[in-house]
Design an enzyme around this catalytic site. Sequence first.
Site, PDB file in Angstrom:
ATOM      1  N   GLY A  91       0.735  -1.207  -0.045  1.00 55.44           N
ATOM      2  CA  GLY A  91      -0.115  -0.066  -0.046  1.00 55.44           C
ATOM      3  C   GLY A  91       0.814   1.206   0.113  1.00 55.44           C
ATOM      4  O   GLY A  91       0.328   2.529  -0.304  1.00 55.44           O
ATOM      5  N   ASP A 211      -0.718  -4.132  12.602  1.00 52.73           N
ATOM      6  CA  ASP A 211      -1.005  -4.552  11.372  1.00 52.73           C
ATOM      7  C   ASP A 211      -0.310  -5.904  11.081  1.00 52.73           C
ATOM      8  O   ASP A 211       0.135  -6.338   9.948  1.00 52.73           O
ATOM      9  CB  ASP A 211      -0.323  -3.647  10.431  1.00 52.73           C
ATOM     10  CG  ASP A 211      -0.902  -3.403   8.919  1.00 52.73           C
ATOM     11  OD1 ASP A 211      -1.913  -4.080   8.811  1.00 52.73           O
ATOM     12  OD2 ASP A 211      -0.243  -3.038   8.081  1.00 52.73           O
TER      13      ASP A 211
END
Length: 456
Positions: A91, A211
């Site tokens: 990302g 994450d």
Amino acid sequence: MKSFLFGCFKSQLPLKTPKKKIRDSTKNSGGSGFQRLSLSEFSSTPGSPLSLSANDISNSLLGSNLHIFTLQELQKITNNFSSSNFLGEGGFGAVHKGFIDDKMKPGLKAQPIAVKRLDLEGLQGHREWLAEVILLGQLRHPNLVKLIGYCCEDEHRVLVYEYMPRGSLENHLFRKYGAALPWGARMKIALGAAKGLAFLHDSEKPVIYRDFKTSNILLDADYTTKLSDFGLAKDGPEGDETHVSTRVMGTHGYAAPEYVMTGHLTAMSDVYSFGVVLLEILTGRRAVDKSRGPREHNLVEWARPQLNNPRKLDYIIDPRLDGQYSSKGAQKIAALAYQCLSHHPKPRPSMSNVVKILESLQNFNDMPIAPFVYIVPVETVKKELEKKEPEQKKENKDENRQTQRQNGQRHRIRTPRAKTGTVYTESNVRTHLKSRLSPDQKENQNKENQIKDESI
Ligand SMILES: Nc1ncnc2c1ncn2[C@@H]1O[C@H](COP(=O)(O)OP(=O)(O)OP(=O)(O)O)[C@@H](O)[C@H]1O
Ligand SMILES: [Mg+2]
């Protein structure tokens, strides 16, 4: 000083799909300082954190041994970020492989490296870059990827890591071609990742990783696991506080339900994400997979009800393992995943308990005999045969035919004409060897197997 890098927000954001992390798009939302670093230095810097220079950062990270690279150096190292050096893209930008020689930086040995170039997208990208530099600059552990250095030139934000030859767990677990990741490697990977998380949670100033997912678990040549990507990491609650309130950030399919609902973040949110990864390791399925039927989109919803039933377990275990796994180990992993995935955070185990459980599952050997296949390269066989006289070739052929008959065609030998080469299966080799054991040797082998079984 709690959240310099990430502000506290009451509002929620819907979770996005993997690869697109949920980013805090609110500008200048930072508070006073990031706890782990003496952030007064940063917060006292006039203007936004974007105005921090590489030197400001390196002064604050003195003793961390981080190297500062120029963009020119990184271009040289990565062959100008060429596509042939491309390792992957997430990302926040692309990752390229590079190689540094021992002349580039004093005190830095020659080695391959991975260079992640951040696609800044404003302040948030910079915050994540900074969090990574600050955290990895200060935290060193065998199960955290080593940050070698960084580049902070104009609008460029780059991170330079040790190179991990096997890439991410995601690449290995879900790849369509090539051999499946063996059970033993899966157990080693799970343990290494658990140790990395336990280290963060049990640090003097605890860190919540936020994450945890297969693409952030990197693998060394021997499957040593190292966690990467600390851009979303957050300081844990302090003193009497039970949680940290944050905007919901992370990756869809991995975030704990209470965190998604309330924005209350605790170390138990990481434990939930760990449970999701354990399920992925067990089933070979992705946390979210829209290509499957509607009931199977969400891995946790599909698998969790089946985890406590050993008979149903066979049905959900990764079919690519082809039965080559420890049943006892799989049952314990399933029970552990079930606990980590508790809807409420309280019944979830701490990561240090998870480590203990996984340590006890490392050398389970109640596995069926692996159908080991050895393929002799066709060229090798051809060369061997060409060396021999024509009559000898004939003799060999006759002998081969006889061997095939003796072993009831199970020990298959293919002639060099076969495209795939010669195939030997381990079960044939074992059967063959077993038939040669004396009665005493056979009895000893049975006893040994019995002892191994009892010690599990
Ligand atoms: N240190 C490294 N050594 C070798 N390969 C790496 C390294 N770091 C990253 N990679 C490769 O680059 C890929 C992209 O990594 P990156 O962390 O940027 O994105 P991601 O984890 O796939 O997604 P996300 O942005 O959601 O974290 C990884 O999947 C991995 O294959
Ligand atoms: Mg990543």
